[in-house]
Design a protein around this motif. Structure first.
Motif, PDB file in Angstrom:
ATOM      1  N   ILE A  20     -16.421   9.856  43.718  1.00 23.32           N
ATOM      2  CA  ILE A  20     -16.416   8.440  43.492  1.00 23.32           C
ATOM      3  C   ILE A  20     -15.963   8.502  42.053  1.00 23.32           C
ATOM      4  N   LEU A  21     -14.625   7.132  42.449  1.00 21.03           N
ATOM      5  CA  LEU A  21     -13.627   6.762  41.100  1.00 21.03           C
ATOM      6  C   LEU A  21     -14.593   4.574  40.900  1.00 21.03           C
ATOM      7  N   LEU A  22     -15.108   4.926  40.281  1.00 25.72           N
ATOM      8  CA  LEU A  22     -16.026   3.450  39.613  1.00 25.72           C
ATOM      9  C   LEU A  22     -14.929   2.705  39.026  1.00 25.72           C
ATOM     10  N   THR A  23     -15.042   1.261  39.845  1.00 28.03           N
ATOM     11  CA  THR A  23     -13.958   0.610  38.710  1.00 28.03           C
ATOM     12  C   THR A  23     -14.185  -0.561  37.997  1.00 28.03           C
ATOM     13  N   ILE A  35     -23.807   2.292  28.849  1.00 29.26           N
ATOM     14  CA  ILE A  35     -22.527   2.490  28.206  1.00 29.26           C
ATOM     15  C   ILE A  35     -21.744   2.100  28.921  1.00 29.26           C
ATOM     16  N   LEU A  36     -20.379   1.108  28.950  1.00 29.44           N
ATOM     17  CA  LEU A  36     -19.867   0.410  29.515  1.00 29.44           C
ATOM     18  C   LEU A  36     -18.380   0.784  29.191  1.00 29.44           C
ATOM     19  N   SER A  37     -17.384   1.150  30.375  1.00 26.04           N
ATOM     20  CA  SER A  37     -16.620   1.657  30.668  1.00 26.04           C
ATOM     21  C   SER A  37     -15.766   1.248  32.241  1.00 26.04           C
ATOM     22  N   ASP A  38     -14.959   1.400  32.440  1.00 22.52           N
ATOM     23  CA  ASP A  38     -13.886   1.085  33.529  1.00 22.52           C
ATOM     24  C   ASP A  38     -12.850   2.646  34.035  1.00 22.52           C
ATOM     25  N   ASP A  39     -12.736   2.635  35.456  1.00 23.74           N
ATOM     26  CA  ASP A  39     -12.802   3.994  36.290  1.00 23.74           C
ATOM     27  C   ASP A  39     -13.228   5.016  35.037  1.00 23.74           C
ATOM     28  N   VAL A  40     -14.200   5.177  36.446  1.00 24.85           N
ATOM     29  CA  VAL A  40     -15.608   6.457  35.393  1.00 24.85           C
ATOM     30  C   VAL A  40     -15.197   7.329  37.101  1.00 24.85           C
ATOM     31  N   LEU A  41     -15.476   8.342  37.116  1.00 26.39           N
ATOM     32  CA  LEU A  41     -15.189   9.279  38.091  1.00 26.39           C
ATOM     33  C   LEU A  41     -16.656   9.736  37.985  1.00 26.39           C
ATOM     34  N   PHE A  42     -17.396  10.190  39.291  1.00 27.80           N
ATOM     35  CA  PHE A  42     -18.269  10.944  39.540  1.00 27.80           C
ATOM     36  C   PHE A  42     -18.661  11.161  40.229  1.00 27.80           C
ATOM     37  N   ASP A  43     -19.328  12.650  40.052  1.00 28.99           N
ATOM     38  CA  ASP A  43     -19.997  13.842  41.176  1.00 28.99           C
ATOM     39  C   ASP A  43     -21.267  13.096  41.068  1.00 28.99           C
ATOM     40  N   LYS A  44     -21.322  13.102  42.574  1.00 22.61           N
ATOM     41  CA  LYS A  44     -22.661  13.108  42.818  1.00 22.61           C
ATOM     42  C   LYS A  44     -23.498  13.567  43.088  1.00 22.61           C
ATOM     43  N   ILE A  45     -22.809  15.209  43.616  1.00 18.71           N
ATOM     44  CA  ILE A  45     -23.273  16.979  43.718  1.00 18.71           C
ATOM     45  C   ILE A  45     -23.540  16.460  42.410  1.00 18.71           C
ATOM     46  N   LYS A  46     -22.943  17.237  40.922  1.00 18.07           N
ATOM     47  CA  LYS A  46     -23.810  17.110  39.667  1.00 18.07           C
ATOM     48  C   LYS A  46     -24.519  16.215  39.154  1.00 18.07           C
ATOM     49  N   LYS A 106     -29.481   4.190  35.544  1.00 19.04           N
ATOM     50  CA  LYS A 106     -28.892   2.912  36.613  1.00 19.04           C
ATOM     51  C   LYS A 106     -27.182   2.427  36.817  1.00 19.04           C
ATOM     52  N   VAL A 107     -26.933   2.689  37.782  1.00 16.61           N
ATOM     53  CA  VAL A 107     -25.142   2.890  37.300  1.00 16.61           C
ATOM     54  C   VAL A 107     -24.736   2.132  38.145  1.00 16.61           C
ATOM     55  N   THR A 108     -23.966   0.792  37.487  1.00 14.84           N
ATOM     56  CA  THR A 108     -23.117  -0.087  38.509  1.00 14.84           C
ATOM     57  C   THR A 108     -22.220  -0.412  38.391  1.00 14.84           C
ATOM     58  N   ALA A 109     -20.815  -1.019  39.034  1.00 11.36           N
ATOM     59  CA  ALA A 109     -19.810  -1.143  38.929  1.00 11.36           C
ATOM     60  C   ALA A 109     -19.368  -2.303  39.994  1.00 11.36           C
ATOM     61  N   ASN A 110     -17.851  -3.178  39.937  1.00 11.42           N
ATOM     62  CA  ASN A 110     -18.112  -3.865  40.809  1.00 11.42           C
ATOM     63  C   ASN A 110     -17.630  -3.133  42.074  1.00 11.42           C
ATOM     64  N   GLU A 111     -16.495  -2.548  42.107  1.00 11.36           N
ATOM     65  CA  GLU A 111     -15.901  -1.472  43.104  1.00 11.36           C
ATOM     66  C   GLU A 111     -16.021  -0.286  43.275  1.00 11.36           C
ATOM     67  N   GLY A 112     -16.053   0.738  44.152  1.00 11.70           N
ATOM     68  CA  GLY A 112     -15.185   2.138  44.283  1.00 11.70           C
ATOM     69  C   GLY A 112     -14.733   2.576  45.077  1.00 11.70           C
ATOM     70  N   ASN A 113     -14.216   3.504  44.735  1.00 13.57           N
ATOM     71  CA  ASN A 113     -13.197   4.288  46.153  1.00 13.57           C
ATOM     72  C   ASN A 113     -13.809   5.666  46.193  1.00 13.57           C
ATOM     73  N   PHE A 114     -13.192   6.793  47.077  1.00 19.49           N
ATOM     74  CA  PHE A 114     -14.340   7.982  47.645  1.00 19.49           C
ATOM     75  C   PHE A 114     -13.138   8.439  47.209  1.00 19.49           C
ATOM     76  N   ILE A 115     -12.950   9.528  46.556  1.00 23.06           N
ATOM     77  CA  ILE A 115     -11.635  10.641  46.389  1.00 23.06           C
ATOM     78  C   ILE A 115     -11.928  11.637  47.204  1.00 23.06           C
ATOM     79  N   ASN A 116     -13.326  12.071  47.169  1.00 19.22           N
ATOM     80  CA  ASN A 116     -13.594  13.390  48.239  1.00 19.22           C
ATOM     81  C   ASN A 116     -14.816  13.114  48.710  1.00 19.22           C
ATOM     82  N   ASP A 117     -15.589  14.033  48.911  1.00 21.62           N
ATOM     83  CA  ASP A 117     -16.860  14.782  49.387  1.00 21.62           C
ATOM     84  C   ASP A 117     -18.042  13.934  48.231  1.00 21.62           C
ATOM     85  N   ASN A 118     -17.055  14.326  47.132  1.00 24.94           N
ATOM     86  CA  ASN A 118     -18.312  14.875  46.025  1.00 24.94           C
ATOM     87  C   ASN A 118     -18.142  13.246  44.934  1.00 24.94           C
TER      88      ASN A 118
END
Length: 103
Positions: free
Chosen positions: A33-36, A48-59, A19-31
């Motif tokens: 998302i920058l989770l912050t 795992i706890l962190s900030d500013d994680v780049l998530f690839d939806k496809i991979k 399960k992945v959660t964050a307070n905010e996110g921004n779409f960088i491109n189609d694949n």
């Protein structure tokens, strides 16, 4: 401004879900998302706890260059970032890394 407030989704693995959660996110491109702000990856086996994680939806992978904390049974890993590969089956920790084991 953010594209997504309180993003919440699941990485489906063959044996478990993460399960992945964050307070905010921004779409960088189609694949990607920058989770912050308070990003959490949680399964039955680890968290795992962190900030500013780049998530690839496809991979279904993630990476961060920010301080990260990994918690598992009797194990804590503090690192300067991480890469989650193979849908969470493999996690690589970046930079200065401290491993703490509990007896």
């Amino acid at each position: 401004e953010y594209d997504i407030l309180n993003p919440n989704f699941v990485i489906n693995k063959t044996k478990e879900q993460i399960k992945v959660t964050a307070n905010e996110g921004n779409f960088i491109n189609d694949n990607e998302i920058l989770l912050t702000n308070n990003v959490i990856f949680k399964s039955d086996k680890f968290k795992i706890l962190s900030d500013d994680v780049l998530f690839d939806k496809i991979k279904q992978t993630a990476r961060s260059n920010n301080d990260s904390l990994f918690f598992s049974k009797k194990t804590v890993i503090k690192s300067e970032g991480f890469k989650m590969l193979e849908q969470g089956d493999k996690i690589v920790f970046n930079g200065r890394t401290t491993l703490m084991l509990d007896k």
